[in-house]
Design an enzyme around this catalytic site. Sequence first.
Site, PDB file in Angstrom:
ATOM      1  N   LYS A   1      47.619-100.664 -26.978  1.00 31.35           N
ATOM      2  CA  LYS A   1      47.350-100.551 -25.540  1.00 31.35           C
ATOM      3  C   LYS A   1      48.322 -99.619 -24.827  1.00 31.35           C
ATOM      4  O   LYS A   1      47.969 -98.993 -23.829  1.00 31.35           O
ATOM      5  CB  LYS A   1      47.329-101.943 -24.912  1.00 31.35           C
ATOM      6  CG  LYS A   1      46.095-102.720 -25.379  1.00 31.35           C
ATOM      7  CD  LYS A   1      46.185-104.189 -25.096  1.00 31.35           C
ATOM      8  CE  LYS A   1      45.709-104.519 -23.721  1.00 31.35           C
ATOM      9  NZ  LYS A   1      45.598-105.979 -23.517  1.00 31.35           N
TER      10      LYS A   1
ATOM     11  N   GLU B   1      53.758-103.697 -17.001  1.00 28.16           N
ATOM     12  CA  GLU B   1      52.835-103.121 -16.031  1.00 28.16           C
ATOM     13  C   GLU B   1      53.002-103.818 -14.698  1.00 28.16           C
ATOM     14  O   GLU B   1      53.322-105.011 -14.656  1.00 28.16           O
ATOM     15  CB  GLU B   1      51.405-103.435 -16.517  1.00 28.16           C
ATOM     16  CG  GLU B   1      50.529-102.268 -16.738  1.00 28.16           C
ATOM     17  CD  GLU B   1      49.167-102.670 -17.289  1.00 28.16           C
ATOM     18  OE1 GLU B   1      48.690-101.972 -18.162  1.00 28.16           O
ATOM     19  OE2 GLU B   1      48.581-103.691 -16.848  1.00 28.16           O
TER      20      GLU B   1
ATOM     21  N   HIS C   1      42.350-115.360 -18.181  1.00 24.67           N
ATOM     22  CA  HIS C   1      42.108-113.954 -18.524  1.00 24.67           C
ATOM     23  C   HIS C   1      40.916-113.755 -19.450  1.00 24.67           C
ATOM     24  O   HIS C   1      40.777-112.708 -20.068  1.00 24.67           O
ATOM     25  CB  HIS C   1      43.360-113.308 -19.158  1.00 24.67           C
ATOM     26  CG  HIS C   1      44.580-113.427 -18.315  1.00 24.67           C
ATOM     27  ND1 HIS C   1      44.633-112.989 -17.002  1.00 24.67           N
ATOM     28  CD2 HIS C   1      45.815-113.918 -18.564  1.00 24.67           C
ATOM     29  CE1 HIS C   1      45.824-113.223 -16.515  1.00 24.67           C
ATOM     30  NE2 HIS C   1      46.564-113.799 -17.438  1.00 24.67           N
TER      31      HIS C   1
ATOM     32  N   ARG D   1      34.134-101.267 -29.233  1.00 21.64           N
ATOM     33  CA  ARG D   1      33.065-102.017 -29.919  1.00 21.64           C
ATOM     34  C   ARG D   1      32.010-102.392 -28.894  1.00 21.64           C
ATOM     35  O   ARG D   1      32.190-102.145 -27.715  1.00 21.64           O
ATOM     36  CB  ARG D   1      33.653-103.313 -30.482  1.00 21.64           C
ATOM     37  CG  ARG D   1      34.356-104.083 -29.374  1.00 21.64           C
ATOM     38  CD  ARG D   1      34.661-105.507 -29.697  1.00 21.64           C
ATOM     39  NE  ARG D   1      35.742-106.031 -28.876  1.00 21.64           N
ATOM     40  CZ  ARG D   1      35.614-106.525 -27.662  1.00 21.64           C
ATOM     41  NH1 ARG D   1      34.441-106.557 -27.070  1.00 21.64           N
ATOM     42  NH2 ARG D   1      36.660-106.979 -26.993  1.00 21.64           N
TER      43      ARG D   1
HETATM   44  P1  ADP Z   1      43.034-108.487 -23.208  1.00 18.57           P
HETATM   45  O1  ADP Z   1      42.950-107.281 -24.094  1.00 18.57           O
HETATM   46  O2  ADP Z   1      43.904-109.552 -23.762  1.00 18.57           O
HETATM   47  O3  ADP Z   1      41.693-108.969 -22.763  1.00 18.57           O
HETATM   48  P2  ADP Z   1      43.428-106.976 -20.727  1.00 18.57           P
HETATM   49  O4  ADP Z   1      44.466-105.938 -20.631  1.00 18.57           O
HETATM   50  O5  ADP Z   1      42.013-106.521 -20.897  1.00 18.57           O
HETATM   51  O6  ADP Z   1      43.819-107.987 -21.905  1.00 18.57           O
HETATM   52  O7  ADP Z   1      43.497-107.926 -19.473  1.00 18.57           O
HETATM   53  C1  ADP Z   1      42.733-109.113 -19.375  1.00 18.57           C
HETATM   54  C2  ADP Z   1      42.779-109.650 -17.953  1.00 18.57           C
HETATM   55  O8  ADP Z   1      44.124-109.928 -17.557  1.00 18.57           O
HETATM   56  C3  ADP Z   1      42.257-108.674 -16.887  1.00 18.57           C
HETATM   57  O9  ADP Z   1      40.859-108.716 -16.763  1.00 18.57           O
HETATM   58  C4  ADP Z   1      42.974-109.229 -15.655  1.00 18.57           C
HETATM   59  O10 ADP Z   1      42.340-110.387 -15.170  1.00 18.57           O
HETATM   60  C5  ADP Z   1      44.339-109.606 -16.192  1.00 18.57           C
HETATM   61  N1  ADP Z   1      45.288-108.466 -16.078  1.00 18.57           N
HETATM   62  C6  ADP Z   1      45.600-107.563 -17.035  1.00 18.57           C
HETATM   63  N2  ADP Z   1      46.483-106.650 -16.584  1.00 18.57           N
HETATM   64  C7  ADP Z   1      46.753-106.980 -15.305  1.00 18.57           C
HETATM   65  C8  ADP Z   1      47.582-106.413 -14.269  1.00 18.57           C
HETATM   66  N3  ADP Z   1      48.343-105.332 -14.485  1.00 18.57           N
HETATM   67  N4  ADP Z   1      47.585-107.018 -13.060  1.00 18.57           N
HETATM   68  C9  ADP Z   1      46.823-108.115 -12.822  1.00 18.57           C
HETATM   69  N5  ADP Z   1      46.035-108.689 -13.734  1.00 18.57           N
HETATM   70  C10 ADP Z   1      45.984-108.145 -14.960  1.00 18.57           C
END
Ligand code: ADP
Length: 462
Positions: free
Chosen positions: A116, A200, A235, A292
């Site tokens: 990532k 982040e 999440h 995917r």
């Molecule tokens: P994963 O790969 O584990 O699914 P993601 O990076 O896609 O992780 O994030 C999943 C969820 O986590 C997002 O949809 C959001 O709800 C929350 N999230 C991720 N990054 C942030 C961020 N920088 N600020 C706020 N919420 C976040």
Amino acid sequence: MLKKILIANRGEIALRIIRACRELGIETVAVYSEADEQSLHVQLADGAICIGPGPSGESYLRPERIIAAAEIADVDAIHPGYGFLAEDDDFAEQCEECKIKFIGPRSETIALMGNKARARETVKAAGVPTVPGSAGAVEDPAEAVKIAEQIGFPVIIKAVAGGGGRGMRLAHNAVSFQKEFNAASNEALKAFGDGSVYVEKYIEEPRHIEFQILADEHGNVIHLGERDCSVQRRHQKVIEEAPSPFLTPELREKMGKAAVAAAEACNYWNAGTIEFLVDKHRNFYFIEMNTRIQVEHPVTEEVTGIDLIKQQLRIAAGEKLQFKQDDIKIKAHAIEIRVCAEDPARNFAPSPGEITLYYPPGGHGVRVDSHVYGGYHIPPYYDSMISKVVAYGPNREIALDRAYRALSEYLIRGIKTNISFCRAILRDPVFVEQGATTRFIEDFFKRAPKDLFEKPEEPKES
Ligand code: ADP
């Protein structure tokens, strides 16, 4: 076109792929664990090979067993579905080495976007906005805290190899940062075998809005609009819809272009998803790419009329995309509910076991993608999702009413499900009027009727 493929998955996605293959005249071979002998995908595929015991670590997650099955069955290609080995670049590489087409992007693309931190840097270089954060992974906690202070608290610490909402920790200040940093790193090491993390900015009350990409092996890339996946628990997505009630046409166009640029930046091919967070001022930020097919792909299929699995198969066969960006029209509104075998009254604990009675919804504007049936025994080893109810119609109001109606007529006995919980969300005034942000469920719990989780799911006996 491909002649025969192996499906390296189970459950509803295995069925979904079999259906697309049938329509295209492609022969299918299922693989299954000993716990899945009675599964519909085994019965519906043209052939089936057992690859080991129930636990996925001994069957669906074993590349060598799947490749051996593919060689025995003499298939042209493997469709990995989602989950299991779908984003495992080593598996994709082994397929490439064995001259079996992997239905997805190249192994090196999976490796690049599966990291990532590297994915962020790649799309950033192509001009796609990313969440402010560290440039790549950070090893030293002292350096990490400095970066966090520069970005400004709160920050989120995320696993480089993360997925499924795991390995993610929130830190509100420099004092708690150290503890959360170590916790995220340890969790990541346990879950993914890689403890690297990055930092982040934590976006307050964002919406999760992702764009579906299709790209062929000849350099053509288009997007098929967005899906709003803001209704999440821990999440993880629960309800997804398209189009997003929050996007303006201008923002949709801008984000669509950014999504295409992100896919081009990694020389992408096949179906993929670019995930963004959108803040309350409608600023958008890339968070990750999924290389995917997604669980929620039917939402896009119902609003565009395009069968995404068939597109994956056509692309893998070397065909050029039949559509240009201008051909893609969003013609409807669709909403998907992930129905899970879990008990909301016991903090959504999994509820495996035998389904004693099963009657799925139907009627105008309702699609159910599922692998279960009356008398089916849900094994304890896998994901708790047992079906996806997709409702669609000419506008959001009709789609929501149909979804509510569909959930109301869904009869599942013998196990607990999240159906009444999701039905209550569909009638929640905040959700109906404004749509959700990612903290919707947290707030919903606070205002939901107290007896929501105590009501028995069973309908009255007559
Ligand atoms: P994963 O790969 O584990 O699914 P993601 O990076 O896609 O992780 O994030 C999943 C969820 O986590 C997002 O949809 C959001 O709800 C929350 N999230 C991720 N990054 C942030 C961020 N920088 N600020 C706020 N919420 C976040």
